[in-house]
Write an enzyme that holds these catalytic residues in place. Structure first.
Site, PDB file in Angstrom:
ATOM      1  N   HIS A 117     107.382 -46.261  50.886  1.00 13.33           N
ATOM      2  CA  HIS A 117     107.867 -46.933  52.104  1.00 13.33           C
ATOM      3  C   HIS A 117     109.335 -46.588  52.336  1.00 13.33           C
ATOM      4  O   HIS A 117     110.220 -47.193  51.749  1.00 13.33           O
ATOM      5  CB  HIS A 117     107.661 -48.452  51.925  1.00 13.33           C
ATOM      6  N   HIS A 140     103.330 -52.222  58.804  1.00 12.01           N
ATOM      7  CA  HIS A 140     104.219 -53.296  58.385  1.00 12.01           C
ATOM      8  C   HIS A 140     103.565 -54.610  58.828  1.00 12.01           C
ATOM      9  O   HIS A 140     103.159 -54.737  59.990  1.00 12.01           O
ATOM     10  CB  HIS A 140     105.572 -53.178  59.091  1.00 12.01           C
ATOM     11  N   GLU A 185     106.429 -59.137  56.973  1.00  8.36           N
ATOM     12  CA  GLU A 185     107.845 -58.995  56.593  1.00  8.36           C
ATOM     13  C   GLU A 185     108.561 -60.205  57.195  1.00  8.36           C
ATOM     14  O   GLU A 185     108.986 -61.099  56.481  1.00  8.36           O
ATOM     15  CB  GLU A 185     108.411 -57.674  57.140  1.00  8.36           C
ATOM     16  N   ASP A 203     112.894 -48.677  51.823  1.00  6.98           N
ATOM     17  CA  ASP A 203     112.822 -48.996  53.262  1.00  6.98           C
ATOM     18  C   ASP A 203     113.840 -48.178  54.068  1.00  6.98           C
ATOM     19  O   ASP A 203     113.483 -47.146  54.624  1.00  6.98           O
ATOM     20  CB  ASP A 203     113.022 -50.509  53.468  1.00  6.98           C
ATOM     21  N   ASP A 204     115.083 -48.660  54.162  1.00  2.59           N
ATOM     22  CA  ASP A 204     116.147 -47.970  54.906  1.00  2.59           C
ATOM     23  C   ASP A 204     117.382 -47.911  54.011  1.00  2.59           C
ATOM     24  O   ASP A 204     118.337 -48.674  54.194  1.00  2.59           O
ATOM     25  CB  ASP A 204     116.472 -48.741  56.195  1.00  2.59           C
TER      26      ASP A 204
HETATM   27  N1  ADE Z   1     111.974 -49.713  61.062  1.00  3.66           N
HETATM   28  C1  ADE Z   1     112.865 -49.312  60.166  1.00  3.66           C
HETATM   29  N2  ADE Z   1     112.971 -50.206  59.182  1.00  3.66           N
HETATM   30  C2  ADE Z   1     112.102 -51.209  59.447  1.00  3.66           C
HETATM   31  C3  ADE Z   1     111.735 -52.416  58.802  1.00  3.66           C
HETATM   32  N3  ADE Z   1     112.292 -52.802  57.651  1.00  3.66           N
HETATM   33  N4  ADE Z   1     110.826 -53.194  59.390  1.00  3.66           N
HETATM   34  C4  ADE Z   1     110.273 -52.834  60.541  1.00  3.66           C
HETATM   35  N5  ADE Z   1     110.587 -51.718  61.187  1.00  3.66           N
HETATM   36  C5  ADE Z   1     111.495 -50.905  60.658  1.00  3.66           C
HETATM   37 ZN    ZN Z   2     109.871 -50.469  56.709  1.00  2.99          ZN
END
Ligand code: ADE
Ligand code: ZN
Length: 331
Positions: free
Chosen positions: A14, A194, A197, A275-276
């Protein structure tokens, strides 16, 4: 323990490749492409990483990617990440990308695919790293737009390991994308989404029932629904959990409050992901180390998590076998 966690062959299921854009590269690409950024310096960008929730992060995430214009930029973005991940002991990366976010800026899918494909080949050749590609639909945009993107991606269907669903979750249930995901299924493309969350447990149910996903990204809110937890366990659905992301986006207040230990105790199949990473204070290794520091997990637990990621990855059987062997040797 850090040395052990670094050595552990980590598989990342992810990751949003656009979320791996570090401010230094953001500025370099802005200069190369003549894009004006609303920030004066790298430090100013980092100072803006003070998110209240998912939407407040997404605002910056979409703004940051405005520097990505040409295939070369997507290549540099991905290679920059692959090199960093490789240095942390990551051996396989499955990357989401957001074609609609680029199309909205006039950047065609061909440009994105050319750059990412080049980087994937380079990662394999130069780093011995395998990768997979997940084309994500933006759930806060209309479903018919997602359908058009899926159809226009016909030349690339064979290169997609899966389609996914991301962006602002609340108010955009998976049911909105039933037809799009049915079409992907008809095309033989696996599906992930997703869910859970920021959104309620019902979104996780919908992702399973209506989108027929093979795994759930995040999914941490399943704990609010014991029947759903039992189902996820019985159906052996993998959750791609992103602990540092959940702290930064205030899904949980502190890492110590993260429900990962309860999810594990419930017998769910879990993986740890970044994730990011550029925006959330760390990559794969930082996420693993944070879990160790917060939960005091043993080596065996981390080996179990790393093994689950290998089992569930989109990769050839030969590669899976190779990584299981590497994992056994790292123990
Ligand atoms: N796009 C990029 N990061 C995300 C995240 N954590 N949740 C949903 N969309 C995203
Ligand atoms: Zn994500």
């Amino acid at each position: 323990m850090r040395d052990f966690l670094k050595r552990l062959p980590k598989v990342e299921l992810h990751l949003h490749i656009e979320g791996s854009l570090e401010p230094e590269l953001m500025f370099a690409l802005a200069r190369r492409n003549g894009v004006e950024l609303p920030f004066a310096s790298v430090e100013e960008v980092r100072a803006a990483y003070d998110f209240q929730d998912l939407p407040s992060f997404l605002e910056l995430y979409y703004r940051g990617m405005s520097v990505l214009k040409r295939a070369e930029d997507f290549h540099d973005l991905a290679m920059d990440y692959f090199r960093r991940a490789h240095a942390e002991g990551v051996v396989h990366v499955e990357m989401h990308f957001d074609p609609q976010a680029h199309l909205a800026r006039g950047i065609e899918l061909d440009v994105v695919m050319e750059g990412l494909s080049l980087a994937r080949r380079e990662a394999e050749r130069e780093l011995g790293m395998s990768t997979a590609l997940i084309m994500a639909f933006l759930r806060d945009r209309p479903a018919d737009e997602a359908m058009k993107v899926l159809e226009s991606a016909a030349p690339y269907w064979e290169m997609l390991d899966a389609v996914g669903l991301d962006s602002a979750e609340r108010g955009h249930p998976p049911s909105k994308f039933t037809e799009v995901f049915q079409r992907a299924k008809m095309l033989g493309i696996p599906r992930v989404a997703h869910a859970g969350e920021e959104g309620p447990p019902d979104y996780i149910r919908e992702a399973l029932d209506l989108l027929d996903v093979c795994r759930v990204d995040h999914g941490v809110r399943c704990l609010e629904d014991p029947d759903l937890v039992a189902r996820l366990r019985d159906e052996a659905i993998v959750l791609t959990v992103c602990p540092l992301s959940n702290v930064r986006l205030k899904v949980v207040e502190r890492i110590e409050d993260h429900p990962l230990p309860q999810l594990l105790d419930a017998g769910l199949r879990l993986t740890i992901n970044s994730d990011d990473p550029a925006y959330f204070g760390g990559g794969m290794l930082d996420n693993f180390v944070a879990c160790h520091d917060a939960f005091g997990w043993s080596k065996e637990t981390f080996i179990q998590l790393a093994g689950t990621a290998i089992e569930d990855a989109f990769m050839s059987d030969a590669r899976r076998l190779e990584l299981h062997r590497q994992l056994a040797e790292s123990a």
